[in-house]
Design a protein around this motif. Structure first.
Motif, PDB file in Angstrom:
ATOM      1  N   UNK A   1      -5.283  -4.598  -0.272  1.00 26.88           N
ATOM      2  CA  UNK A   1      -5.749  -4.902  -1.622  1.00 26.88           C
ATOM      3  C   UNK A   1      -6.927  -4.004  -1.992  1.00 26.88           C
ATOM      4  N   UNK A   2      -7.863  -3.818  -1.059  1.00 27.73           N
ATOM      5  CA  UNK A   2      -9.026  -2.981  -1.357  1.00 27.73           C
ATOM      6  C   UNK A   2      -8.602  -1.520  -1.500  1.00 27.73           C
ATOM      7  N   UNK A   3      -7.710  -1.069  -0.626  1.00 30.78           N
ATOM      8  CA  UNK A   3      -7.311   0.337  -0.655  1.00 30.78           C
ATOM      9  C   UNK A   3      -6.416   0.652  -1.857  1.00 30.78           C
ATOM     10  N   UNK A   4      -5.441  -0.237  -2.139  1.00 28.97           N
ATOM     11  CA  UNK A   4      -4.419   0.073  -3.158  1.00 28.97           C
ATOM     12  C   UNK A   4      -4.628  -0.674  -4.477  1.00 28.97           C
ATOM     13  N   UNK A   5      -5.521  -1.658  -4.475  1.00 29.87           N
ATOM     14  CA  UNK A   5      -5.788  -2.386  -5.709  1.00 29.87           C
ATOM     15  C   UNK A   5      -4.926  -3.622  -5.867  1.00 29.87           C
ATOM     16  N   UNK A   6      -5.297  -4.464  -6.841  1.00 24.91           N
ATOM     17  CA  UNK A   6      -4.599  -5.720  -7.055  1.00 24.91           C
ATOM     18  C   UNK A   6      -3.168  -5.533  -7.521  1.00 24.91           C
ATOM     19  N   UNK A   7      -2.985  -4.636  -8.488  1.00 23.08           N
ATOM     20  CA  UNK A   7      -1.669  -4.489  -9.114  1.00 23.08           C
ATOM     21  C   UNK A   7      -0.601  -4.136  -8.076  1.00 23.08           C
ATOM     22  N   UNK A   8      -0.919  -3.218  -7.167  1.00 23.43           N
ATOM     23  CA  UNK A   8       0.041  -2.783  -6.145  1.00 23.43           C
ATOM     24  C   UNK A   8       0.366  -3.914  -5.168  1.00 23.43           C
ATOM     25  N   UNK A   9      -0.429  -4.963  -5.210  1.00 30.58           N
ATOM     26  CA  UNK A   9      -0.227  -6.076  -4.272  1.00 30.58           C
ATOM     27  C   UNK A   9       0.127  -7.376  -4.986  1.00 30.58           C
ATOM     28  N   UNK A  10       0.617  -7.252  -6.208  1.00 27.84           N
ATOM     29  CA  UNK A  10       1.060  -8.435  -6.946  1.00 27.84           C
ATOM     30  C   UNK A  10      -0.088  -9.290  -7.467  1.00 27.84           C
ATOM     31  N   UNK A  11      -1.309  -8.729  -7.489  1.00 24.93           N
ATOM     32  CA  UNK A  11      -2.457  -9.466  -8.026  1.00 24.93           C
ATOM     33  C   UNK A  11      -2.906  -8.822  -9.337  1.00 24.93           C
ATOM     34  N   UNK A  12      -4.006  -9.308  -9.852  1.00 26.69           N
ATOM     35  CA  UNK A  12      -4.510  -8.808 -11.123  1.00 26.69           C
ATOM     36  C   UNK A  12      -4.824  -7.313 -11.074  1.00 26.69           C
ATOM     37  N   UNK A  13      -4.503  -6.599 -12.162  1.00 22.43           N
ATOM     38  CA  UNK A  13      -4.811  -5.171 -12.241  1.00 22.43           C
ATOM     39  C   UNK A  13      -6.315  -4.950 -12.349  1.00 22.43           C
ATOM     40  N   UNK A  14      -7.066  -6.005 -12.662  1.00 25.37           N
ATOM     41  CA  UNK A  14      -8.525  -5.868 -12.751  1.00 25.37           C
ATOM     42  C   UNK A  14      -9.144  -5.579 -11.387  1.00 25.37           C
TER      43      UNK A  14
END
Ligand code: HEC
Length: 112
Positions: A75-88
């Motif tokens: 999540x930290x490396x790829x971000x929320x969006x790439x992990x099905x979480x918020x794009x924020x």
């Protein structure tokens, strides 16, 4: 002899793996305070100045029940969006692996 040839590289790898998994909370803290507080809040409660107005709200680390380490890392490396979480939740490709593990170690101190 065959098993020696197999074991040797494994023995070499062990310290590398052990180091990768052992983040230093003290090193993660300044990065967190510089980059993450604005959303996740100083105490990890999700009430940072920007975090307050987001929907969904940033995860409150202080409430515990964090995702497994490998998931936090992604999540930290790829971000929320790439992990099905918020794009924020931004991606932080600029951090070294060690810096990400340091951040995870620090986040865990907030969860206590
Ligand atoms: C712009 C706001 C913002 C910033 C800055 C931000 N985050 Fe997030 N973060 C979020 C939001 C929003 C979520 C929740 C996503 C969801 O639940 O859909 C989140 C979720 C997370 C999660 C997932 C927690 C879990 O248990 O699944 C981790 C880990 C995380 N953030 C770490 C960080 C770190 C480390 C930093 C700083 C390097 C950071 N965030 C900076 C907004 C932000």
């Amino acid at each position: 002899m065959r098993s020696v040839g197999f074991l040797f590289p494994c023995v070499l790898l062990l310290p590398v793996l052990a180091r990768a998994a052992a983040g230093e909370a003290a090193s993660g803290k300044p990065i967190y305070n510089a980059q993450c507080v604005i959303c996740h809040g100083k105490t990890g409660d999700g009430n940072g100045p920007v975090g307050k107005s987001l929907s969904p709200r940033p995860r409150a680390f202080s409430e515990g029940s964090l995702s497994p380490d490998a998931t936090l890392f992604k999540i930290i490396r790829k971000g929320g969006k790439a992990n099905g979480l918020s794009k924020d939740m931004d991606a932080y490709p600029q951090f070294t692996d060690q810096q990400v593990w340091d951040l995870i170690a620090y986040i865990k101190t907030l969860a206590k």
